[in-house]
Scaffold this motif. Structure first.
Motif, PDB file in Angstrom:
ATOM      1  N   TRP A   3       0.951  -1.653  -0.091  1.00 44.95           N
ATOM      2  CA  TRP A   3      -0.249   0.260   0.092  1.00 44.95           C
ATOM      3  C   TRP A   3       0.642   1.353   0.367  1.00 44.95           C
ATOM      4  O   TRP A   3       0.487   2.288  -0.583  1.00 44.95           O
ATOM      5  CB  TRP A   3      -1.149  -0.217   1.295  1.00 44.95           C
ATOM      6  CG  TRP A   3      -0.647   1.148   2.542  1.00 44.95           C
ATOM      7  CD1 TRP A   3      -0.222   0.079   3.375  1.00 44.95           C
ATOM      8  CD2 TRP A   3      -0.639   1.593   2.820  1.00 44.95           C
ATOM      9  NE1 TRP A   3       0.020   0.476   4.836  1.00 44.95           N
ATOM     10  CE2 TRP A   3      -0.232   2.200   4.271  1.00 44.95           C
ATOM     11  CE3 TRP A   3      -1.504   2.713   2.265  1.00 44.95           C
ATOM     12  CZ2 TRP A   3      -0.239   3.497   5.010  1.00 44.95           C
ATOM     13  CZ3 TRP A   3      -1.649   4.344   2.767  1.00 44.95           C
ATOM     14  CH2 TRP A   3      -0.785   4.596   4.388  1.00 44.95           C
ATOM     15  N   LEU A   7       0.380   3.957  -1.979  1.00 46.36           N
ATOM     16  CA  LEU A   7      -0.185   5.958  -1.704  1.00 46.36           C
ATOM     17  C   LEU A   7       1.090   6.359  -2.312  1.00 46.36           C
ATOM     18  O   LEU A   7      -0.209   7.395  -3.279  1.00 46.36           O
ATOM     19  CB  LEU A   7       0.233   6.068  -0.364  1.00 46.36           C
ATOM     20  CG  LEU A   7       0.740   7.090   0.271  1.00 46.36           C
ATOM     21  CD1 LEU A   7      -0.568   7.993   0.099  1.00 46.36           C
ATOM     22  CD2 LEU A   7       1.540   7.101   1.518  1.00 46.36           C
ATOM     23  N   TYR A  99      -9.316   7.584   1.604  1.00 48.51           N
ATOM     24  CA  TYR A  99      -8.522   8.752   2.437  1.00 48.51           C
ATOM     25  C   TYR A  99      -9.134   9.760   3.297  1.00 48.51           C
ATOM     26  O   TYR A  99     -10.084   9.709   2.527  1.00 48.51           O
ATOM     27  CB  TYR A  99      -7.302   9.184   1.550  1.00 48.51           C
ATOM     28  CG  TYR A  99      -6.614   8.251   1.015  1.00 48.51           C
ATOM     29  CD1 TYR A  99      -4.971   8.609   1.064  1.00 48.51           C
ATOM     30  CD2 TYR A  99      -6.534   7.958  -0.965  1.00 48.51           C
ATOM     31  CE1 TYR A  99      -4.603   7.204   0.386  1.00 48.51           C
ATOM     32  CE2 TYR A  99      -5.701   7.362  -1.782  1.00 48.51           C
ATOM     33  CZ  TYR A  99      -4.217   7.140  -0.401  1.00 48.51           C
ATOM     34  OH  TYR A  99      -3.590   5.777  -1.226  1.00 48.51           O
ATOM     35  N   VAL A 127      -1.006  11.185   6.122  1.00 47.64           N
ATOM     36  CA  VAL A 127      -1.785  10.684   5.613  1.00 47.64           C
ATOM     37  C   VAL A 127      -2.194   9.871   6.183  1.00 47.64           C
ATOM     38  O   VAL A 127      -1.623   9.424   6.929  1.00 47.64           O
ATOM     39  CB  VAL A 127      -1.096   9.930   4.173  1.00 47.64           C
ATOM     40  CG1 VAL A 127      -2.072   9.196   3.507  1.00 47.64           C
ATOM     41  CG2 VAL A 127      -0.243  10.634   2.955  1.00 47.64           C
ATOM     42  N   ARG A 129      -5.061   7.048   5.658  1.00 49.82           N
ATOM     43  CA  ARG A 129      -6.047   6.356   4.607  1.00 49.82           C
ATOM     44  C   ARG A 129      -6.749   4.922   5.279  1.00 49.82           C
ATOM     45  O   ARG A 129      -6.889   4.243   6.121  1.00 49.82           O
ATOM     46  CB  ARG A 129      -5.950   5.319   3.445  1.00 49.82           C
ATOM     47  CG  ARG A 129      -5.927   4.657   2.639  1.00 49.82           C
ATOM     48  CD  ARG A 129      -5.438   4.284   1.556  1.00 49.82           C
ATOM     49  NE  ARG A 129      -4.674   2.497   1.821  1.00 49.82           N
ATOM     50  CZ  ARG A 129      -5.268   1.966   1.726  1.00 49.82           C
ATOM     51  NH1 ARG A 129      -6.576   1.645   1.085  1.00 49.82           N
ATOM     52  NH2 ARG A 129      -5.171  -0.046   1.999  1.00 49.82           N
TER      53      ARG A 129
END
Length: 135
Positions: A3, A7, A99, A127, A129
Motif C-alpha cells: 500500500w 499511496l 483517504y 496521510v 487512509r
C-alpha cells in the motif's frame, strides 16, 4: 508494503491531475533532472481508531515532499503549488482507495542548495487512509 507504493502512486497521480508538470519520482531525490518533486514515506503515528479484534481502522504514514529547481524562487513556487494541490479531506482517488485526509501541518521550508547549486524546498504531509480489504 504494497500500500506504500500505491499511496505514492496515488499522490503522484493527484499532483499530475492538479496540473503539476514537474517530474515526480516516487522515493529519494534523484540526481537528475534539475527540476523535480520527490515524494517518499516515513513512519506515521499509530492509529487511534480500532475496529473488530482491535485491528486499526486506518493506515497512517507521513510523506516527505522535496522540491528541487535551478532557482530558489522557482523551487518555492513549485512547492507552494504542490502544497496546495496535495491536501484534501475525505476523498476517493482515481485508484479507488479511500483517504480520510492528506494534510501538511507546516508550510514548505527552504532547505538550501545541493552540491550542484540547485535549490531545495521541502515539507511533510500526514496521510490517513481508511483500511479497506478491497483495495
Amino acid at each position: 508494503q504494497g500500500w506504500i507504493m500505491a499511496l505514492l502512486t496515488d499522490l503522484k497521480t493527484l499532483l499530475e491531475d492538479e496540473g503539476i508538470t514537474t517530474t515526480i519520482p516516487r522515493g529519494r531525490l534523484p540526481d537528475d533532472p534539475d527540476d523535480v518533486i520527490a515524494i517518499q514515506t516515513f513512519a506515521g503515528t499509530p492509529s487511534r481508531l480500532h475496529g473488530v479484534d482491535y485491528i486499526p481502522a486506518d493506515e497512517r504514514l507521513d510523506v516527505q515532499v522535496t522540491i528541487r529547481a535551478l532557482y530558489q524562487g522557482q523551487a518555492e513556487t513549485i512547492a507552494r503549488a504542490v502544497f496546495d494541490a496535495i491536501q484534501f479531506r475525505n476523498r476517493t482517488l482515481d485508484s479507488g482507495r479511500r483517504y480520510h485526509y492528506v494534510r501538511a501541518p507546516q508550510y514548505p521550508a527552504y532547505i538550501g542548495v545541493d552540491d550542484r547549486d540547485r535549490h531545495i524546498v521541502g515539507f511533510t504531509a500526514e496521510v490517513r487512509r481508511w483500511r479497506d480489504a478491497d483495495v
